[in-house]
Scaffold this motif. Structure first.
Motif, short mmCIF file in Angstrom:
data_model
loop_
_atom_site.label_atom_id
_atom_site.label_comp_id
_atom_site.label_asym_id
_atom_site.label_seq_id
_atom_site.Cartn_x
_atom_site.Cartn_y
_atom_site.Cartn_z
N ALA A 116 42.30 -1.76 72.10
CA ALA A 116 43.20 -2.90 71.95
C ALA A 116 43.38 -3.28 70.49
O ALA A 116 42.53 -2.99 69.64
CB ALA A 116 42.65 -4.09 72.74
N SER A 117 44.47 -3.97 70.22
CA SER A 117 44.77 -4.42 68.86
C SER A 117 44.16 -5.77 68.55
O SER A 117 44.08 -6.17 67.39
CB SER A 117 46.29 -4.51 68.68
OG SER A 117 46.83 -5.55 69.49
N GLY A 118 43.77 -6.51 69.58
CA GLY A 118 43.28 -7.87 69.40
C GLY A 118 44.35 -8.91 69.60
O GLY A 118 44.07 -10.11 69.59
N ARG A 119 45.58 -8.48 69.79
CA ARG A 119 46.69 -9.42 69.98
C ARG A 119 47.13 -9.50 71.45
O ARG A 119 48.10 -10.19 71.77
CB ARG A 119 47.88 -9.00 69.12
CG ARG A 119 47.60 -9.02 67.62
CD ARG A 119 48.86 -8.73 66.81
NE ARG A 119 49.37 -7.39 67.08
CZ ARG A 119 48.97 -6.30 66.41
NH1 ARG A 119 48.05 -6.39 65.47
NH2 ARG A 119 49.48 -5.12 66.68
N GLU A 120 46.45 -8.82 72.33
CA GLU A 120 46.84 -8.78 73.74
C GLU A 120 46.63 -10.15 74.39
O GLU A 120 45.60 -10.79 74.19
CB GLU A 120 46.02 -7.73 74.49
CG GLU A 120 46.37 -6.30 74.15
CD GLU A 120 45.79 -5.84 72.83
OE1 GLU A 120 46.13 -4.75 72.35
OE2 GLU A 120 44.95 -6.59 72.26
N GLN A 121 47.63 -10.58 75.15
CA GLN A 121 47.57 -11.86 75.85
C GLN A 121 47.87 -11.72 77.35
O GLN A 121 47.21 -12.33 78.17
CB GLN A 121 48.58 -12.85 75.24
CG GLN A 121 48.27 -13.24 73.81
CD GLN A 121 47.09 -14.17 73.70
OE1 GLN A 121 46.90 -15.05 74.54
NE2 GLN A 121 46.26 -13.97 72.69
N SER A 122 48.86 -10.93 77.68
CA SER A 122 49.36 -10.87 79.05
C SER A 122 48.92 -9.58 79.74
O SER A 122 48.36 -8.67 79.13
CB SER A 122 50.90 -10.94 79.04
OG SER A 122 51.43 -9.77 78.42
N LEU A 123 49.23 -9.50 81.04
CA LEU A 123 48.98 -8.26 81.76
C LEU A 123 49.79 -7.10 81.19
O LEU A 123 49.31 -5.96 81.15
CB LEU A 123 49.31 -8.45 83.25
CG LEU A 123 48.40 -9.39 84.04
CD1 LEU A 123 48.84 -9.42 85.51
CD2 LEU A 123 46.93 -9.00 83.93
N ASP A 124 51.03 -7.37 80.77
CA ASP A 124 51.85 -6.32 80.15
C ASP A 124 51.16 -5.77 78.90
O ASP A 124 51.15 -4.55 78.66
CB ASP A 124 53.22 -6.88 79.76
CG ASP A 124 54.13 -7.06 80.96
OD1 ASP A 124 53.87 -6.46 82.02
OD2 ASP A 124 55.12 -7.83 80.84
N ASP A 125 50.60 -6.67 78.08
CA ASP A 125 49.92 -6.24 76.86
C ASP A 125 48.70 -5.39 77.16
O ASP A 125 48.43 -4.40 76.46
CB ASP A 125 49.47 -7.46 76.04
CG ASP A 125 50.62 -8.32 75.55
OD1 ASP A 125 51.74 -7.79 75.41
OD2 ASP A 125 50.39 -9.52 75.32
N TRP A 126 47.96 -5.77 78.18
CA TRP A 126 46.69 -5.12 78.48
C TRP A 126 46.82 -3.86 79.34
O TRP A 126 45.88 -3.06 79.41
CB TRP A 126 45.75 -6.10 79.18
CG TRP A 126 44.98 -6.97 78.25
CD1 TRP A 126 45.14 -8.31 78.05
CD2 TRP A 126 43.91 -6.56 77.39
NE1 TRP A 126 44.23 -8.77 77.11
CE2 TRP A 126 43.47 -7.72 76.70
CE3 TRP A 126 43.28 -5.34 77.13
CZ2 TRP A 126 42.43 -7.67 75.77
CZ3 TRP A 126 42.25 -5.30 76.20
CH2 TRP A 126 41.84 -6.45 75.53
N LEU A 127 47.97 -3.67 79.98
CA LEU A 127 48.09 -2.53 80.89
C LEU A 127 47.83 -1.19 80.22
O LEU A 127 47.03 -0.39 80.74
CB LEU A 127 49.47 -2.53 81.57
CG LEU A 127 49.76 -1.33 82.48
CD1 LEU A 127 48.72 -1.23 83.59
CD2 LEU A 127 51.17 -1.42 83.05
#
Length: 217
Positions: free
Chosen positions: A171-182
């Motif tokens: 991860a980049s550390g900027r993930e917030q949503s399910l879309d970001d984390w998928l």
């Protein structure tokens, strides 16, 4: 809350007390009886467990500012188990932003993302104001399930920490949503032995070229 089953700690009282002075606690309260193993056992035994991806999806949408989720169960204890499942499966990055109550006598006045109540107390406007989750009746939000919510439900409560730990490495550390984390979660799941669904593999293919240079060796 007379007559309502709860998972409360012994320090809570079921009836009013005369003195409003709170004694100083000698230390952290003892752990309650909800833990990962107990939550997984609860899910394995529940009617409606196949609706868990929809619940996870609705919970994250509530955190993002959409409709709160109303969880309707025969008792408040079941609500607590369902909410614990959501918190465990969504991982710290999302779950720490989630607010909830396991029981509300008046859900319309509960400013939380997840609101637990009993069948007789569900407000008549439930379909418009809330995303309804009533597992005993087979009811879940109709918005569908996010691919990551399905992946997390398949992974399970016990294996969830390993998945999130591996995903965090990508991860980049900027993930917030399910879309970001998928994408990072799907890649982590593949490395842990999951056969990916097309939407999971596709998310990795679209995401990987942009992050490959910054990913740890």
């Amino acid at each position: 809350m007379t007559g309502v089953q709860t998972c409360a700690l012994p320090i809570w009282r079921a009836v009013a007390v005369d003195d409003s002075t709170l004694p100083e606690l000698p230390g952290p309260p003892p752990p309650g009886r909800i833990d990962r193993a107990g939550v997984q056992a609860f899910l394995d035994a529940q009617q409606g467990r196949e609706l868990l991806p929809q619940l996870l999806t609705a919970a994250t949408r509530a955190v993002a500012g959409q409709r709160p989720v109303l969880i309707v169960s025969p008792n408040a204890a079941d609500n607590a188990w369902w909410i614990a499942a959501v918190c465990y499966l969504l991982g710290d990055g999302i779950a720490r932003r989630l607010t909830f109550t396991t029981y509300s006598h008046r859900p319309a006045y509960s400013p939380y993302h997840l609101i637990g109540t009993l069948p007789a107390l569900a407000p008549p406007e439930v379909g418009d104001r809330y995303a309804l989750f009533e597992p005993a009746a087979g009811r879940a939000p109709r918005d569908g399930a996010h691919p990551l919510a399905t992946l997390l439900a398949d992974t399970g409560v016990m294996a969830g920490p390993g998945l999130w730990q591996q995903a965090a490495a990508f991860a980049s550390g900027r993930e917030q949503s399910l879309d970001d984390w998928l994408p990072p979660a799907a890649l982590a799941a593949a490395l842990l032995g999951r056969i990916l669904r097309p939407e999971e593999a596709g998310s990795i293919a679209r995401w990987l070229p942009g992050v490959a240079r910054s990913m740890p060796s």
